[in-house]
Design a protein around this motif. Sequence first.
Motif, mmCIF file in Angstrom:
data_model
loop_
_atom_site.group_PDB
_atom_site.id
_atom_site.type_symbol
_atom_site.label_atom_id
_atom_site.label_comp_id
_atom_site.label_asym_id
_atom_site.label_seq_id
_atom_site.Cartn_x
_atom_site.Cartn_y
_atom_site.Cartn_z
ATOM 1 N N MET A 58 0.857 -1.186 0.000
ATOM 2 C CA MET A 58 0.000 0.000 0.000
ATOM 3 C C MET A 58 0.894 1.237 0.000
ATOM 4 O O MET A 58 1.916 1.253 0.665
ATOM 5 C CB MET A 58 -0.874 -0.055 1.275
ATOM 6 C CG MET A 58 -2.009 0.924 1.268
ATOM 7 S SD MET A 58 -3.310 0.501 0.089
ATOM 8 C CE MET A 58 -3.994 -0.978 0.790
ATOM 9 N N THR A 59 0.532 2.233 -0.771
ATOM 10 C CA THR A 59 1.377 3.434 -0.870
ATOM 11 C C THR A 59 0.927 4.479 0.135
ATOM 12 O O THR A 59 0.120 4.211 0.999
ATOM 13 C CB THR A 59 1.220 3.998 -2.289
ATOM 14 O OG1 THR A 59 -0.186 4.184 -2.462
ATOM 15 C CG2 THR A 59 1.731 3.028 -3.333
ATOM 16 N N ASP A 60 1.442 5.702 -0.062
ATOM 17 C CA ASP A 60 1.169 6.768 0.922
ATOM 18 C C ASP A 60 -0.312 7.140 0.911
ATOM 19 O O ASP A 60 -1.040 6.834 0.006
ATOM 20 C CB ASP A 60 1.928 8.058 0.543
ATOM 21 C CG ASP A 60 3.325 7.743 0.050
ATOM 22 O OD1 ASP A 60 3.870 8.495 -0.743
ATOM 23 O OD2 ASP A 60 3.805 6.665 0.457
ATOM 24 N N ASN A 61 -0.665 7.843 1.950
ATOM 25 C CA ASN A 61 -2.016 8.434 2.005
ATOM 26 C C ASN A 61 -2.075 9.614 1.046
ATOM 27 O O ASN A 61 -1.084 10.290 0.850
ATOM 28 C CB ASN A 61 -2.285 8.955 3.424
ATOM 29 C CG ASN A 61 -2.711 7.796 4.319
ATOM 30 O OD1 ASN A 61 -2.442 6.639 3.971
ATOM 31 N ND2 ASN A 61 -3.334 8.097 5.421
ATOM 32 N N ILE A 62 -3.235 9.816 0.472
ATOM 33 C CA ILE A 62 -3.422 11.016 -0.320
ATOM 34 C C ILE A 62 -4.561 11.819 0.284
ATOM 35 O O ILE A 62 -5.402 11.288 0.996
ATOM 36 C CB ILE A 62 -3.745 10.703 -1.790
ATOM 37 C CG1 ILE A 62 -4.956 9.759 -1.873
ATOM 38 C CG2 ILE A 62 -2.545 10.081 -2.500
ATOM 39 C CD1 ILE A 62 -5.679 9.864 -3.164
ATOM 40 N N VAL A 63 -4.521 13.124 -0.006
ATOM 41 C CA VAL A 63 -5.554 14.003 0.549
ATOM 42 C C VAL A 63 -6.561 14.344 -0.542
ATOM 43 O O VAL A 63 -6.177 14.782 -1.628
ATOM 44 C CB VAL A 63 -4.926 15.284 1.124
ATOM 45 C CG1 VAL A 63 -6.013 16.261 1.588
ATOM 46 C CG2 VAL A 63 -3.992 14.924 2.276
ATOM 47 N N ILE A 64 -7.807 14.061 -0.241
ATOM 48 C CA ILE A 64 -8.885 14.407 -1.167
ATOM 49 C C ILE A 64 -9.526 15.684 -0.664
ATOM 50 O O ILE A 64 -9.944 15.755 0.490
ATOM 51 C CB ILE A 64 -9.936 13.278 -1.192
ATOM 52 C CG1 ILE A 64 -9.351 12.078 -1.913
ATOM 53 C CG2 ILE A 64 -11.231 13.742 -1.805
ATOM 54 C CD1 ILE A 64 -10.320 10.987 -2.156
ATOM 55 N N ILE A 65 -9.560 16.693 -1.525
ATOM 56 C CA ILE A 65 -10.218 17.948 -1.121
ATOM 57 C C ILE A 65 -11.600 17.933 -1.739
ATOM 58 O O ILE A 65 -11.750 18.049 -2.958
ATOM 59 C CB ILE A 65 -9.379 19.154 -1.562
ATOM 60 C CG1 ILE A 65 -8.013 19.057 -0.869
ATOM 61 C CG2 ILE A 65 -10.085 20.458 -1.215
ATOM 62 C CD1 ILE A 65 -7.022 20.097 -1.276
ATOM 63 N N HIS A 66 -12.579 17.695 -0.872
ATOM 64 C CA HIS A 66 -13.949 17.508 -1.363
ATOM 65 C C HIS A 66 -14.857 18.462 -0.608
ATOM 66 O O HIS A 66 -15.328 18.157 0.476
ATOM 67 C CB HIS A 66 -14.354 16.056 -1.097
ATOM 68 C CG HIS A 66 -15.705 15.709 -1.646
ATOM 69 N ND1 HIS A 66 -16.718 15.240 -0.871
ATOM 70 C CD2 HIS A 66 -16.202 15.814 -2.884
ATOM 71 C CE1 HIS A 66 -17.782 15.050 -1.614
ATOM 72 N NE2 HIS A 66 -17.495 15.375 -2.838
ATOM 73 N N HIS A 67 -15.036 19.629 -1.173
ATOM 74 C CA HIS A 67 -15.766 20.669 -0.432
ATOM 75 C C HIS A 67 -17.269 20.506 -0.554
ATOM 76 O O HIS A 67 -18.033 20.992 0.229
ATOM 77 C CB HIS A 67 -15.373 22.048 -0.974
ATOM 78 C CG HIS A 67 -13.932 22.385 -0.697
ATOM 79 N ND1 HIS A 67 -13.398 22.270 0.579
ATOM 80 C CD2 HIS A 67 -12.920 22.750 -1.509
ATOM 81 C CE1 HIS A 67 -12.107 22.613 0.522
ATOM 82 N NE2 HIS A 67 -11.802 22.886 -0.729
ATOM 83 N N GLN A 68 -17.707 19.737 -1.507
ATOM 84 C CA GLN A 68 -19.125 19.751 -1.850
ATOM 85 C C GLN A 68 -19.953 19.030 -0.792
ATOM 86 O O GLN A 68 -19.921 17.826 -0.667
ATOM 87 C CB GLN A 68 -19.278 19.049 -3.201
ATOM 88 C CG GLN A 68 -20.291 19.694 -4.081
ATOM 89 C CD GLN A 68 -21.639 19.047 -3.881
ATOM 90 O OE1 GLN A 68 -21.712 17.846 -3.721
ATOM 91 N NE2 GLN A 68 -22.667 19.843 -3.853
ATOM 92 N N GLU A 69 -20.681 19.793 0.053
ATOM 93 C CA GLU A 69 -21.572 19.162 1.032
ATOM 94 C C GLU A 69 -22.880 18.863 0.316
ATOM 95 O O GLU A 69 -23.472 19.753 -0.289
ATOM 96 C CB GLU A 69 -21.848 20.125 2.203
ATOM 97 C CG GLU A 69 -20.759 20.136 3.271
ATOM 98 C CD GLU A 69 -20.444 18.707 3.792
ATOM 99 O OE1 GLU A 69 -19.264 18.328 3.751
ATOM 100 O OE2 GLU A 69 -21.420 17.996 4.129
ATOM 101 N N LEU A 70 -23.344 17.632 0.381
ATOM 102 C CA LEU A 70 -24.605 17.311 -0.283
ATOM 103 C C LEU A 70 -25.753 17.734 0.619
ATOM 104 O O LEU A 70 -25.694 17.560 1.833
ATOM 105 C CB LEU A 70 -24.677 15.809 -0.567
ATOM 106 C CG LEU A 70 -23.555 15.245 -1.440
ATOM 107 C CD1 LEU A 70 -23.700 13.739 -1.574
ATOM 108 C CD2 LEU A 70 -23.557 15.909 -2.806
ATOM 109 N N ASP A 71 -26.826 18.276 -0.004
ATOM 110 C CA ASP A 71 -27.937 18.698 0.839
ATOM 111 C C ASP A 71 -28.730 17.481 1.304
ATOM 112 O O ASP A 71 -28.503 16.358 0.849
ATOM 113 C CB ASP A 71 -28.847 19.692 0.094
ATOM 114 C CG ASP A 71 -29.457 19.063 -1.148
ATOM 115 O OD1 ASP A 71 -29.757 19.786 -2.089
ATOM 116 O OD2 ASP A 71 -29.606 17.820 -1.173
ATOM 117 N N TYR A 72 -29.661 17.743 2.217
ATOM 118 C CA TYR A 72 -30.388 16.660 2.882
ATOM 119 C C TYR A 72 -31.017 15.700 1.875
ATOM 120 O O TYR A 72 -30.838 14.481 1.934
ATOM 121 C CB TYR A 72 -31.471 17.252 3.793
ATOM 122 C CG TYR A 72 -32.406 16.198 4.351
ATOM 123 C CD1 TYR A 72 -33.658 15.978 3.765
ATOM 124 C CD2 TYR A 72 -32.017 15.401 5.419
ATOM 125 C CE1 TYR A 72 -34.498 14.984 4.239
ATOM 126 C CE2 TYR A 72 -32.855 14.405 5.901
ATOM 127 C CZ TYR A 72 -34.081 14.207 5.309
ATOM 128 O OH TYR A 72 -34.899 13.220 5.744
#
Length: 237
Positions: free
Chosen positions: A1-15
């Motif tokens: 398994m390789t390094d961790n990656i950072v996912i930048i996921h700003h999109q908050e889904l509405d209810y």
Amino acid sequence: MTDNIVIIHHQELDYRTNEAYKTLRTNIQFCGDDIKVISITSCTPNEGKSSISFNLLASFVDIRKKVLLIDADLRKSVFKGRYKVENAEYGLTHYLSGQNKLDDIIYHTNIFNLDMIFCGSYTPNPVELLSHERFTNMINKLREEYDYIIVDTPPIGSVIDSAIVAKSVDGVIMVIESNTISYRFAQYVKEQLEKTNCRILGVVMNKVPMDKNKYNGKYYGKYYGKYYGTYGEKKQK
Ligand SMILES: Nc1ncnc2c1ncn2[C@@H]1O[C@H](COP(=O)(O)OP(=O)(O)OP(=O)(O)O)[C@@H](O)[C@H]1O
Ligand SMILES: [Mg+2]
């Protein structure tokens, strides 16, 4: 398994959108515990496959499932750019072409229990690579390590990649953008998929414009989807 990656996921889904993904998730679970590896395709580009692939897995993470997203759209990948991923050097094409080991291409992410395999460097022969036995071997190995695996693929109405991938998965979900695909074209695509003998789990109707009066005049939950149980048959929520 390789390094961790950072996912930048700003999109908050509405209810409502979250509820729609919960419904989709639950319906997949009710397809049976033999359904673990699912590919996502559509008739044409841009109908929402990659968005739904990611958000559906995020919904499974919410119920503590260990999940993997495989980007098998070797022709037009969006994940690295969309989620601003850095330092994920290797991907599916590196493994399928025999240049790297499977372990080199699986990345843990900052989202607990969500791992990703990116598509890797551009290849002039996506069909040949996806047809290699390494792909099927990879799927058979990884299905032991994850609760759910989603394989994002190109539109089957455009190229056959998705039909090749379908041979190695447990089921296929078709994404259809509302008001854009003719019934005849959808039928044709369904027949293409049926030729792979893969189970069509259902259709997600995406980008459904909601009635102004009823829902304040905007897309109802921009990422709202409706889930059709079996092809053409609509399930009441
Ligand atoms: N329900 C939705 N409502 C509004 N916009 C959406 C919705 N689903 C996806 N989109 C937008 O549509 C565009 C295409 O989405 P996405 O990349 O997921 O489609 P795709 O089917 O994977 O495309 P491709 O065929 O190019 O791989 C993106 O800009 C995405 O943000
Ligand atoms: Mg896509």
